[in-house]
Design a protein around this motif. Structure first.
Motif, short mmCIF file in Angstrom:
data_model
loop_
_atom_site.label_atom_id
_atom_site.label_comp_id
_atom_site.label_asym_id
_atom_site.label_seq_id
_atom_site.Cartn_x
_atom_site.Cartn_y
_atom_site.Cartn_z
N ALA A 1 0.83 -1.20 0.00
CA ALA A 1 0.00 0.00 0.00
C ALA A 1 0.87 1.26 0.00
O ALA A 1 0.59 2.23 -0.70
N ALA A 2 1.96 1.23 0.77
CA ALA A 2 2.87 2.38 0.80
C ALA A 2 3.55 2.57 -0.54
O ALA A 2 3.84 3.70 -0.94
N HIS A 3 3.78 1.50 -1.26
CA HIS A 3 4.40 1.58 -2.58
C HIS A 3 3.44 2.16 -3.62
O HIS A 3 3.84 2.91 -4.49
N ARG A 4 2.16 1.83 -3.53
CA ARG A 4 1.17 2.30 -4.50
C ARG A 4 0.83 3.78 -4.33
O ARG A 4 0.59 4.48 -5.30
N GLN A 5 0.81 4.26 -3.10
CA GLN A 5 0.36 5.62 -2.82
C GLN A 5 1.17 6.70 -3.54
O GLN A 5 0.57 7.59 -4.15
N PRO A 6 2.49 6.68 -3.53
CA PRO A 6 3.24 7.74 -4.22
C PRO A 6 2.97 7.78 -5.72
O PRO A 6 2.85 8.84 -6.31
#
Length: 189
Positions: A124-129
């Motif tokens: 999820a942290a990878h997708r957000q940016p």
């Protein structure tokens, strides 16, 4: 809000990429839509549940034992009827088939309990940016180029030059890594 295109230096035909994709009054051609599409959601990992792995391993062990028993046994079955011979030959594989069926059921139950689109916090942290950068993108309908206005990705981030549409997906990924660093790098899996 409007943004000035770095190529034609006009803002009257510039629209956010997300609005350009949703616009039904002036729809984009399909190849352009594909180039401007948001970053894809990663596919969920195709991991088997622990129970399914254990049952499959047991099935494999029993299948190997069954094959070895048939290979070593050289019993003469000519005096028996066809049903007995079939049972004698298929018997060692009934338990492995039952175990494989149970493994499939366990896996189906485990997958039905997983939430669609759920992933690890790292995913999820990878997708957000990438999604944030994509949301900051603009399209100049006149020039047919994409661009990122100054500070649209994050405060202090410089404006981009005019980006050919074919390079837009790559720019989204690169800008996310530049703007958000390690948070935007792919998760090792």
């Amino acid at each position: 809000m409007s943004a000035t295109c770095p190529q034609c230096e006009a803002s009257d035909r510039s629209v956010p990429v997300s609005l350009a994709l949703a616009d039904t009054t002036e729809p984009l051609e399909e190849p352009v839509r594909a180039l401007l599409a948001p970053p894809p959601e990663p596919k969920p990992a195709r991991e088997l549940s622990g129970g399914a792995i254990a049952l499959s391993a047991l099935a494999a062990i029993f299948a190997v034992v069954g094959i070895l028993s048939l290979v070593r046994d050289r019993e003469d079955l000519s005096g028996y009827d066809a049903a007995y011979r079939a049972g004698y030959l298929a018997g060692p594989f009934i338990l492995p088939l039952i175990l494989l069926a149970a493994a499939a059921i366990v896996e189906l139950v485990a997958r039905s309990r997983r939430r669609p689109g759920s992933g690890s916090p790292e995913e999820a942290a990878h997708r957000q940016p990438h999604a944030r950068v994509w949301q900051a993108g603009w399209l100049c309908r006149r020039c047919r180029v994409a661009f990122f206005p100054e500070a649209s990705i994050r405060p202090g981030f410089p404006a981009s030059p005019a980006i050919p549409l074919e390079q837009f997906p790559h720019w989204v990924m690169t800008a996310a890594e530049r703007a958000f660093g390690a948070q935007a790098r792919p998760v090792a899996g």
